[in-house]
Design an enzyme around this catalytic site. Structure first.
Site, short mmCIF file in Angstrom:
data_model
loop_
_atom_site.label_atom_id
_atom_site.label_comp_id
_atom_site.label_asym_id
_atom_site.label_seq_id
_atom_site.Cartn_x
_atom_site.Cartn_y
_atom_site.Cartn_z
N PHE A 119 -1.42 -8.14 4.96
CA PHE A 119 -0.04 -7.68 4.82
C PHE A 119 0.10 -6.35 4.10
CE2 PHE A 119 -0.49 -12.31 4.16
CZ PHE A 119 -0.16 -12.72 5.44
N CYS A 120 -0.90 -5.47 4.26
CA CYS A 120 -0.86 -4.13 3.65
C CYS A 120 -0.62 -4.21 2.14
CB CYS A 120 0.20 -3.26 4.31
SG CYS A 120 -0.15 -2.87 6.03
N ALA A 121 -1.21 -5.21 1.51
CA ALA A 121 -1.12 -5.36 0.06
C ALA A 121 -2.39 -6.04 -0.42
CB ALA A 121 0.13 -6.14 -0.34
N HIS A 162 0.81 -1.22 0.00
CA HIS A 162 0.00 0.00 0.00
C HIS A 162 0.85 1.26 0.00
CE1 HIS A 162 -3.49 -2.41 2.05
NE2 HIS A 162 -3.35 -2.70 0.78
#
Length: 472
Positions: free
Chosen positions: A375-377, A139
């Protein structure tokens, strides 16, 4: 539950058969309580999120702490010493990135996220300008560009990879790109995009390149030919809250800086401001001196350990980790096939076991620390999971409801320079046990966080205040 450790008491901190790490870290092997009463040495397989400190980093911070002072413009002895140390750290960080100090500068900030936001502001893009990026990004390298420009994405397949031809097609599309912003390594699969070739293709078309080096920096040299690179200390054994944005000095020489305030100016009146030169122009306010020293020390220590040595260690761990997980019945390994070289990162699902429960069991029953979730993705994980439009809508609706218990996700294990083969084998043992049957006790779930924990088992308390990091 099968275990290779003693049935009670403290398990040994070192197994004679364990593979040697490249380096030890502060706090490595601290014993943690497990459900069966055994206190096992903590197996930290969450290096892709954050790392403990190298001893040299902690020692450098401790040595300088008594001499801490505000840097720049201070005439006192402590201020002069602190300023010299701060600027030496900047020089070490530039050298780590393979950059020319006469041409480039290192802007010291909090982390990669701040660095990319900083660059998104400083490039002064128009909303119609095109930034080419990929579906593989964290992100931190997706969201800042959405605020300032139009994004054009390179898609990935179910294995989470793309080829150079897809990047070339995105660069050749019209309108022409103003920037290529790409990760140097995936934080979910450990896949290494062909960064060097991508930079060459972008430069052949006059397009500058930002490489998000957060995951790459602890494992491999950063590409010196990239126009801009960003990375974080907390992922490269300097967890003191500093990161860096590196790029050509002239890219920051005019226009308003990202932050406005003291230290960034030559002159201020109530009606006018004259900004100073970079990098000070970009570092308004009192900087994180100790964080910068930590990052600079890590930047000097990692190459001294030897990139070839680190790479060999990574290959051995990645093969054992990914191959071992793929061989366990009921486990689905996400990402490229085993024949593709990756960093020692493996993200997986266990059939019939929610990702939060799997991670909680590995911790409570085996003393293994992993990460779970998205996982911020999110876009990348959605593709790896193979979610269709309906699945993505359910993902979104769960987020709107603020109930994380039903959100899609996976479990990630990630290794670094301090990880041993023994650590990986303990993870594999734990995953096999989790995949083979129900937990030995009831696990509870929290709707707000999505976390799971065993009923009746003490939850960790704050360390460093008269305790050992566990509840009494």
């Amino acid at each position: 539950m099968t275990t290779t450790h003693a049935a009670a008491g403290d398990a040994p901190l070192h197994d004679p058969g364990s593979g040697p790490p490249v380096a030890a870290l502060v706090g490595q092997g601290l014993p943690v309580p497990c459900l069966d009463g055994v206190r096992r040495p903590y197996a930290d397989l969450d290096a892709a999120a954050s790392t403990s400190a190298l001893p040299a980093v902690a020692e450098r911070v401790a040595d300088v702490l008594p001499w801490y002072s505000s840097v720049h413009r201070g005439a006192g002895h402590k201020s002069q010493l602190a300023t010299a140390a701060y600027e030496r750290a900047r020089a070490d960080i530039l050298a780590f990135a393979g950059r020319d100090p006469d041409r480039d500068t290192a802007i010291l900030c909090r982390n990669t996220t701040e660095a990319v936001n900083h660059l998104a502001h400083r490039l002064r893009l128009d909303p119609a300008d095109v930034v080419v990026s990929t579906a593989v990004e964290h992100h931190a390298n997706l969201l800042p560009w959405a605020r300032v420009a139009t994004r054009r994405f390179v898609e990935c397949g179910l294995e989470g990879t793309f080829d150079l031809a897809a990047v070339v097609a995105a660069l050749d599309a019209r309108p022409a790109a103003r920037l290529l912003a790409v990760t140097g390594a995936s934080n979910i699969t450990g896949w290494l995009p062909p960064v060097g070739a991508m930079i060459a293709e972008a430069h052949a078309r006059g397009v500058p390149v930002l490489v998000d080096g957060a995951q790459r920096a602890p494992h491999l040299p950063l590409p010196p030919e990239a126009d801009f690179v960003a990375f974080s200390g907390h992922k490269m054994y300097a967890p003191y809250g500093a990161g860096a944005l590196i790029g050509p000095r002239d890219a920051f020489a005019d226009g308003e800086p990202f932050l406005a305030g003291g230290g960034a100016v030559e002159f201020v009146s109530l009606d006018e401001v004259i900004w100073t030169s970079p990098p000070e122009r970009e570092e308004a306010g009192s900087p994180n001196v100790l964080g910068a020293l930590a990052l600079g020390t890590a930047a000097a220590e990692l190459p001294a350990l030897g990139w070839d040595r680190i790479a060999a260690h990574d290959r051995a761990l990645a093969q054992r980790l990914r191959g071992g997980l793929a061989a366990i019945g009921g486990v689905r390994l996400l990402g490229p096939g085993l024949e593709v070289a990756t960093l020692p990162i493996a993200t997986f699902l266990i059939e019939g076991v929610p990702h939060a429960l799997a991670a909680a069991r590995l911790s409570a029953e085996f003393g293994v620390g992993v990460r779970h979730g998205c996982f911020c993705a999110h876009p990348y994980l959605q593709r790896l999971l193979g979610l269709d439009a309906a699945g993505t809508r359910r993902f979104r609706d769960a987020a709107v409801d603020r109930d994380r218990r039903g959100r899609p996700g996976a479990v990630r294990a990630s290794a670094g320079i301090a990880t041993t083969i023994q650590d990986v084998d303990r993870l594999l043992e734990g995953v096999a046990a989790v995949a083979s049957g129900p937990p030995p006790v009831e696990y509870l779930r929290d709707a707000g966080t999505g976390e799971a924990w065993p009923a009746g088992f003490p939850r960790p308390a704050e360390p460093g205040r008269g305790g050992s990091g566990e509840s009494s």
